[in-house]
Write an enzyme that holds these catalytic residues in place. Structure first.
Site, PDB file in Angstrom:
ATOM      1  N   GLY A  42     -11.797  -6.630  -6.226  1.00  0.00           N
ATOM      2  CA  GLY A  42     -12.370  -7.908  -5.823  1.00  0.00           C
ATOM      3  C   GLY A  42     -11.294  -8.933  -5.514  1.00  0.00           C
ATOM      4  N   ALA A 250      -4.436  -0.541  -2.322  1.00  0.00           N
ATOM      5  CA  ALA A 250      -5.116  -1.725  -1.772  1.00  0.00           C
ATOM      6  C   ALA A 250      -5.319  -1.678  -0.260  1.00  0.00           C
ATOM      7  CB  ALA A 250      -4.392  -3.019  -2.142  1.00  0.00           C
ATOM      8  N   ALA A 251      -4.979  -0.561   0.380  1.00  0.00           N
ATOM      9  CA  ALA A 251      -5.204  -0.482   1.833  1.00  0.00           C
ATOM     10  C   ALA A 251      -6.683  -0.668   2.168  1.00  0.00           C
ATOM     11  CB  ALA A 251      -4.706   0.858   2.363  1.00  0.00           C
ATOM     12  N   GLY A 252      -7.552  -0.045   1.378  1.00  0.00           N
ATOM     13  CA  GLY A 252      -8.985  -0.202   1.600  1.00  0.00           C
ATOM     14  C   GLY A 252      -9.458  -1.620   1.337  1.00  0.00           C
ATOM     15  N   ASP A 253      -8.843  -2.289   0.359  1.00  0.00           N
ATOM     16  CA  ASP A 253      -9.223  -3.668   0.063  1.00  0.00           C
ATOM     17  C   ASP A 253      -8.820  -4.598   1.193  1.00  0.00           C
ATOM     18  OD1 ASP A 253     -10.163  -2.797  -2.405  1.00  0.00           O
ATOM     19  OD2 ASP A 253      -8.229  -3.119  -3.375  1.00  0.00           O
TER      20      ASP A 253
END
Length: 304
Positions: A42, A250-253
């Site tokens: 988040g 964190a690439a997807g974030d």
């Protein structure tokens, strides 16, 4: 005027070790550099939205400890509205232990801490934030009942609800029907659809199945292949941008945060996905979670 984006989700402190390879069960691997960085899906997504120029509010719960205080200070410095950041007096802030190998692959173990206590009753105190938002972005590092409560309330109010269903979990029909968009990776798409995803064709099959389950817009992220976009108007593979990948944490974030920003600026779904791929490509060329998140100027000048 830019639309308001609300992120509801987790805030963690990431403890990262670089190693030549990921350990097998029972194996000890000598690592290299150790880094301690702010993270949590988040929080990563909220920071990505802020750095990419979006108007963002963030609802989360941290412990009354140094990690929670540091997170609050960081969010304020990033320009994120944290009017409804809750403090848990009984549980510590969340932490994640991350190992990254020479191929930029990672394995992650999360101790949820206060994140696991972000409840629907907390969100009832933050109803104005949901009412004021145009887009709601969530993940699954907080209790599923909290995600369901927020999604259903936002959907009833006519908000666009985007769910990044990570970590992978099965989802109720009620939740799926509350969503405007879902953004699983291959593993998550398989769990939701029952179809193993390994290429463009199987991604198309899984996306169709998920759409039939009640979600009108499906984007399946495919790592170095890019992402597959499936909607009523558009079905296509958006290729990834080629970079020297160092760390995929964190690439997807970053992808999801960038996607929310682009949609808030009325990008088409195709252009929004391409913008998200570009931001994500920059992030994997750097170490860490929030430390890898690019700024809008970097994305604007980035070339394949």
């Amino acid at each position: 005027m830019k639309k308001q984006i609300l992120v509801i989700g987790s805030s963690n402190t990431d403890m990262v070790i670089k190693a030549h390879s990921l350990p097998s069960p029972g194996e000890t691997v000598l690592g290299g550099n150790f880094l301690m960085n702010p993270g949590g899906k988040g929080a990563n997504q909220a920071v990505a939205i802020a750095r990419l120029g979006g108007n963002v509010s963030f609802i989360c719960k941290t412990g009354n400890d140094i990690f929670g205080h540091q997170a609050q200070q960081l969010f304020e410095e990033e320009g994120i509205d944290i009017s409804y950041m809750f403090s848990d007096m009984d549980n510590p802030s969340g932490v994640a232990l991350i190992t990254v190998d020479d191929n930029a692959e990672n394995c992650i173990v999360v101790a949820s801490g206060a994140n696991a206590n972000l409840s629907p009753s907390d969100l009832k105190q933050a109803e104005s934030a949901i009412e004021d938002a145009d887009i709601l972005l969530m993940q699954l590092e907080i209790p599923i009942e909290t995600v369901e409560y927020a999604a259903q309330k936002a959907s009833r109010l006519g908000k666009k609800v985007i769910l990044n269903p990570a970590p992978a979990a099965s989802l109720s029909s009620e939740l799926l029907h509350s969503l405007y968009m879902i953004t699983p990776n291959e593993t998550e798409a398989e769990i939701i659809s029952g179809i193993k995803v390994y290429d463009e064709h199987t991604a198309s099959q899984a996306a169709q199945k998920i759409q039939q389950m009640g979600v009108p817009n499906v984007i399946i992220t495919l790592g170095s292949k890019g992402c597959y976009v499936h909607s009523k108007e558009f079905c296509k593979l958006i290729p990834a941008f080629k970079v020297n990948a160092i760390d995929t944490t964190a690439a997807g974030d970053v992808f999801n945060g960038a996607l929310a920003v682009a949609l808030s600026e009325a990008y088409s779904l195709e252009d929004a996905a391409r913008f998200a791929c570009k931001a994500s490509a920059i992030s994997v060329s750097r170490i860490g979670a929030q430390s890898s998140v690019p700024y809008r100027t970097e994305v604007n000048i980035f070339n394949e």
